[in-house]
Design an enzyme around this catalytic site. Structure first.
Site, PDB file in Angstrom:
ATOM      1  N   HIS A 150      33.808  10.891 -50.335  1.00  0.00           N
ATOM      2  CA  HIS A 150      35.318  10.231 -50.670  1.00  0.00           C
ATOM      3  C   HIS A 150      36.328  11.413 -49.868  1.00  0.00           C
ATOM      4  O   HIS A 150      35.870  12.627 -50.086  1.00  0.00           O
ATOM      5  CB  HIS A 150      36.136  10.321 -51.572  1.00  0.00           C
ATOM      6  CG  HIS A 150      35.225   8.852 -53.400  1.00  0.00           C
ATOM      7  ND1 HIS A 150      35.119   7.743 -53.597  1.00  0.00           N
ATOM      8  CD2 HIS A 150      34.290   9.303 -53.361  1.00  0.00           C
ATOM      9  CE1 HIS A 150      34.826   7.481 -54.225  1.00  0.00           C
ATOM     10  NE2 HIS A 150      33.514   8.401 -54.451  1.00  0.00           N
ATOM     11  N   ARG A 161      39.720  10.493 -48.196  1.00  0.00           N
ATOM     12  CA  ARG A 161      40.656   9.948 -48.479  1.00  0.00           C
ATOM     13  C   ARG A 161      41.317   9.521 -47.091  1.00  0.00           C
ATOM     14  O   ARG A 161      42.879   9.857 -46.912  1.00  0.00           O
ATOM     15  CB  ARG A 161      41.431  11.713 -48.948  1.00  0.00           C
ATOM     16  CG  ARG A 161      40.202  12.289 -49.782  1.00  0.00           C
ATOM     17  CD  ARG A 161      39.988  11.281 -51.408  1.00  0.00           C
ATOM     18  NE  ARG A 161      39.784  12.280 -52.095  1.00  0.00           N
ATOM     19  CZ  ARG A 161      39.196  11.444 -53.729  1.00  0.00           C
ATOM     20  NH1 ARG A 161      39.203  10.820 -53.457  1.00  0.00           N
ATOM     21  NH2 ARG A 161      38.913  11.867 -54.167  1.00  0.00           N
ATOM     22  N   HIS A 209      25.579   7.353 -59.085  1.00  0.00           N
ATOM     23  CA  HIS A 209      25.866   7.887 -59.752  1.00  0.00           C
ATOM     24  C   HIS A 209      25.255   8.031 -61.386  1.00  0.00           C
ATOM     25  O   HIS A 209      25.941   7.881 -62.148  1.00  0.00           O
ATOM     26  CB  HIS A 209      27.092   9.259 -59.488  1.00  0.00           C
ATOM     27  CG  HIS A 209      28.235   7.755 -60.009  1.00  0.00           C
ATOM     28  ND1 HIS A 209      28.226   6.649 -60.634  1.00  0.00           N
ATOM     29  CD2 HIS A 209      29.345   8.246 -58.596  1.00  0.00           C
ATOM     30  CE1 HIS A 209      29.257   6.124 -60.353  1.00  0.00           C
ATOM     31  NE2 HIS A 209      29.929   6.657 -58.977  1.00  0.00           N
ATOM     32  N   ASP A 261      28.916  11.255 -54.225  1.00  0.00           N
ATOM     33  CA  ASP A 261      29.694  11.338 -54.467  1.00  0.00           C
ATOM     34  C   ASP A 261      31.085  12.287 -53.930  1.00  0.00           C
ATOM     35  O   ASP A 261      32.318  12.880 -55.169  1.00  0.00           O
ATOM     36  CB  ASP A 261      29.933  10.754 -56.281  1.00  0.00           C
ATOM     37  CG  ASP A 261      31.252  10.249 -56.754  1.00  0.00           C
ATOM     38  OD1 ASP A 261      31.731   9.816 -56.203  1.00  0.00           O
ATOM     39  OD2 ASP A 261      31.486  10.389 -58.000  1.00  0.00           O
ATOM     40  N   HIS A 297      39.713  17.107 -54.079  1.00  0.00           N
ATOM     41  CA  HIS A 297      41.273  16.638 -54.629  1.00  0.00           C
ATOM     42  C   HIS A 297      41.421  18.963 -54.531  1.00  0.00           C
ATOM     43  O   HIS A 297      40.745  19.145 -54.576  1.00  0.00           O
ATOM     44  CB  HIS A 297      41.485  16.985 -56.398  1.00  0.00           C
ATOM     45  CG  HIS A 297      41.294  15.346 -56.320  1.00  0.00           C
ATOM     46  ND1 HIS A 297      41.967  14.241 -56.417  1.00  0.00           N
ATOM     47  CD2 HIS A 297      39.719  15.000 -57.495  1.00  0.00           C
ATOM     48  CE1 HIS A 297      41.262  13.138 -56.887  1.00  0.00           C
ATOM     49  NE2 HIS A 297      39.926  13.549 -57.781  1.00  0.00           N
TER      50      HIS A 297
HETATM   51  O1  DOR Z   1      35.436  11.586 -60.380  1.00  0.00           O
HETATM   52  C1  DOR Z   1      35.057  10.888 -59.417  1.00  0.00           C
HETATM   53  N1  DOR Z   1      36.702  10.834 -58.432  1.00  0.00           N
HETATM   54  N2  DOR Z   1      34.346   9.080 -59.588  1.00  0.00           N
HETATM   55  C2  DOR Z   1      34.192   9.081 -58.914  1.00  0.00           C
HETATM   56  O2  DOR Z   1      33.904   7.557 -58.546  1.00  0.00           O
HETATM   57  C3  DOR Z   1      35.555   9.119 -57.809  1.00  0.00           C
HETATM   58  C4  DOR Z   1      36.150   9.712 -57.449  1.00  0.00           C
HETATM   59  C5  DOR Z   1      37.449  10.178 -56.465  1.00  0.00           C
HETATM   60  O3  DOR Z   1      37.501   8.886 -55.757  1.00  0.00           O
HETATM   61  O4  DOR Z   1      38.226  10.662 -56.878  1.00  0.00           O
END
Ligand code: DOR
Length: 433
Positions: free
Chosen positions: A60, A62, A228, A298, A302
C-alpha cells in the site's frame, strides 16, 4: 550496456551454481559466458549470492491521496533498498483504484516516480463490474471481503457472485468476515487495548471469509489468491483446495504473535490481526509443505503519530518492504528454511501467480532484475534509517543476519552499499495470459 557479474553463487530455478552472469541492457543475456567476454562493468561478487529480484504482490503506497504516509517515490525507494524489484499495489488509495481512469493515472504517475517495476490492482466495488471486465493493465482484481483501511468493501453475496462469474482476471481478497468482526467488536465494547484487536478480528473471522471466497472461486472455476493468511485453520483448509487457489503469508504473521502486543502495542496492529505462536508455526509449516505459495509484505504504512492514538483509533498496518527479504534471509541463517525456498516464495511464485512476463528467475531472456545478497552481513534495523516515509519499523532494534547489498532493476543499479540511485526508473509489468 553490459554488466558481468563474476563469482557469485547464483540461485537458479533448480540449483545454486557458481557461474558468471552477463546482463545486456535490460535483460539477462548469458549464463556462464565465455571467459574472453567483455563488459562495461565487471562485478566481483565472490562470497555473495545472486538471486532474482523480489516481487512483492501486496503493498500500500498511499499515492494518490494519503501521501503523508508514503508515496510512489518513497515506497519504491524502500523497495530498492530491500531487494524488491517489482511491487503490485493495492487499490485503497484516495481516490480508490476502481475506475480505468484511476488505474491509468496511477500507472502514469508511477512511470515518473518509481525506481522499481510496478503494477496496480483494480479494486472491486458492489457496482463496478464493467470496469473489472474491461481492465487489462492490471495483474488482477482486489476484493476487500471485510473492511480494512479505507472504504472498499464487497460483502454482499450477489455482488460477489457476479464478480466471480462474469470477470476473467485473477482475483485476490482480504478475507475477514465483516459480520463476525462487527459482532466481536460489539461484544468487546469496541475494544480497549491492542490485544482486543486479535479478539475482534479473530480466527473465526479469517476462516469464515477465506472459506466463503474459496467456495465462490471453486464453484465459478476462477483463479483466486488468498492474501495474508493468518491462522492455522486457514492453512488446514487450504490443504484441501484445488489448484485454482493460491495463498500467501506475510512476515508479520510468521514472526509476530499476540505475545508482542505488550512490547509493541499498535505497531503490530494489523488486519488480519496477528494471532498465536501456534498460528506462526502452522504458517511456516504451510510454506514449507507448499500449501502457502508465497511471502509478501502487505506494507501498510501509517505515521507514528497516527499509530500513537489509543485503540481503536490507532490505524491498522505496518511498513515492511525494506526489511522483508532480510527477515527471511535471517530465517535461512537460523535454519528455518533454505535460500532456494526464500527465492521460490518471494521471486518465482509471485511471478507465476500473477503471470508476470519475464520476471522471477535468473534465465537468459528474463529481465535483469537481480539482487546480490550477503548472507553473513549483520545489520540492525533502526527507525532513523528507514526509507519509508512513515519512518519506523516494528523490527526497530532487531539485528538480522543476511542482507541485500546491491539491487539491479532492468539492468540498472538502483541500490548499492546503502545508496539508492534516484535516476533509475522501473517499468509497468506485463502479463503472459
Ligand atoms: O492492516 C492493514 N492495513 N491491512 C490491510 O489489509 C490494509 C492496510 C492499510 O491499507 O492500511
Amino acid at each position: 550496456m553490459k554488466t558481468l557479474i563474476r563469482n557469485a553463487s547464483v540461485v537458479l530455478p533448480g540449483s545454486i551454481e557458481n557461474i558468471d552472469v552477463l546482463i545486456e541492457n535490460d535483460s539477462i543475456a548469458l549464463l556462464n559466458p565465455p571467459p574472453e567476454i567483455s563488459a562495461d562493468e565487471v562485478v566481483d561478487a565472490s562470497g555473495l549470492w545472486l538471486i532474482p529480484g523480489v516481487i512483492d504482490d501486496q503493498v500500500h503506497f498511499r499515492d494518490p491521496g494519503l501521501t503523508h504516509k508514503e508515496d510512489l517515490t518513497t515506497g519504491s525507494r524502500a523497495c530498492a533498498k530491500g531487494g524488491i524489484t517489482t511491487f503490485l499495489e493495492m487499490p485503497n488509495t484516495k481516490p480508490t483504484t476502481t475506475t480505468l481512469e484511476a488505474l491509468e493515472q496511477k500507472l502514469a504517475v508511477a512511470a515518473e516516480k518509481c525506481c522499481v517495476n510496478f503494477g496496480f490492482y483494480i479494486g472491486a466495488t458492489p457496482d463496478n463490474i464493467q470496469v473489472l471486465k474491461t481492465a487489462q493493465r492490471t495483474p488482477g482484481i482486489k476484493i476487500f471481503i471485510g473492511s480494512s483501511t479505507g472504504s472498499l468493501l464487497v460483502d454482499d453475496q450477489s455482488a460477489l457472485e457476479r464478480i466471480f462469474a462474469e470477470t476473467s482476471l485473477p482475483i485476490c481478497a482480504h478475507c475477514e468476515d465483516e459480520s463476525t468482526v462487527r459482532a466481536n467488536s460489539e461484544r468487546l465494547g469496541g475494544g480497549k487495548t491492542w490485544a482486543d484487536h486479535s479478539q475482534i478480528r479473530d480466527h473465526q473471522a479469517a476462516i469464515i471469509a477465506t472459506r466463503r471466497a474459496v467456495e465462490l472461486a471453486e464453484r465459478h472455476r476462477h483463479r483466486f489468491h488468498v492474501l495474508h493468511v493468518s491462522t492455522a485453520q486457514e492453512v488446514e483448509f487450504l490443504r484441501t483446495t484445488s489448484d485454482l487457489i493460491t495463498a500467501e503469508a506475510c512476515p508479520h504473521h510468521l514472526l509476530f504473535s499476540i505475545e508482542d502486543y505488550d512490547r509493541l502495542g499498535s505497531l503490530v496492529q494489523m488486519n488480519p490481526s496477528i494471532k498465536t505462536t501456534a498460528d506462526n508455526e502452522a504458517l511456516w509449516q504451510g510454506l514449507l509443505d507448499g500449501t502457502i505459495d508465497l511471502v509478501a509484505t502487505d506494507h501498510a504504512p501509517h505515521t507514528l503519530e497516527e499509530k500513537r492514538q489509543p485503540y481503536p483509533k490507532s490505524p491498522s498496518g505496518l511498513p515492511a518492504v525494506e526489511n522483508s527479504l532480510a527477515l527471511m534471509l535471517n530465517e535461512v541463517n537460523r535454519g528455518r528454511c533454505t535460500l532456494q525456498q526464500v527465492v521460490a516464495w518471494m521471486c518465482a511464485a509471485p511471478a507465476k501467480v500473477w503471470n508476470l512476463h519475464g520476471k522471477g528467475r535468473i534465465q537468459p531472456g528474463y529481465d535483469a532484475d537481480l539482487v546480490l545478497v550477503d548472507l553473513n552481513r549483520k545489520e540492525t534495523i533502526l527507525n532513523e534509517q528507514q526509507v519509508t516515509k512513515s519512518g519506523w519499523s516494528p523490527w526497530h532494534g532487531v539485528t538480522l543476519t543476511g542482507w541485500p547489498v546491491r539491487t539491479w532493476v532492468l539492468g540498472q543499479t538502483v541500490f548499492q552499499d546503502g545508496r539508492i540511485f534516484d535516476d533509475v526508473r522501473g517499468r509497468e509489468v506485463t502479463f503472459d495470459r
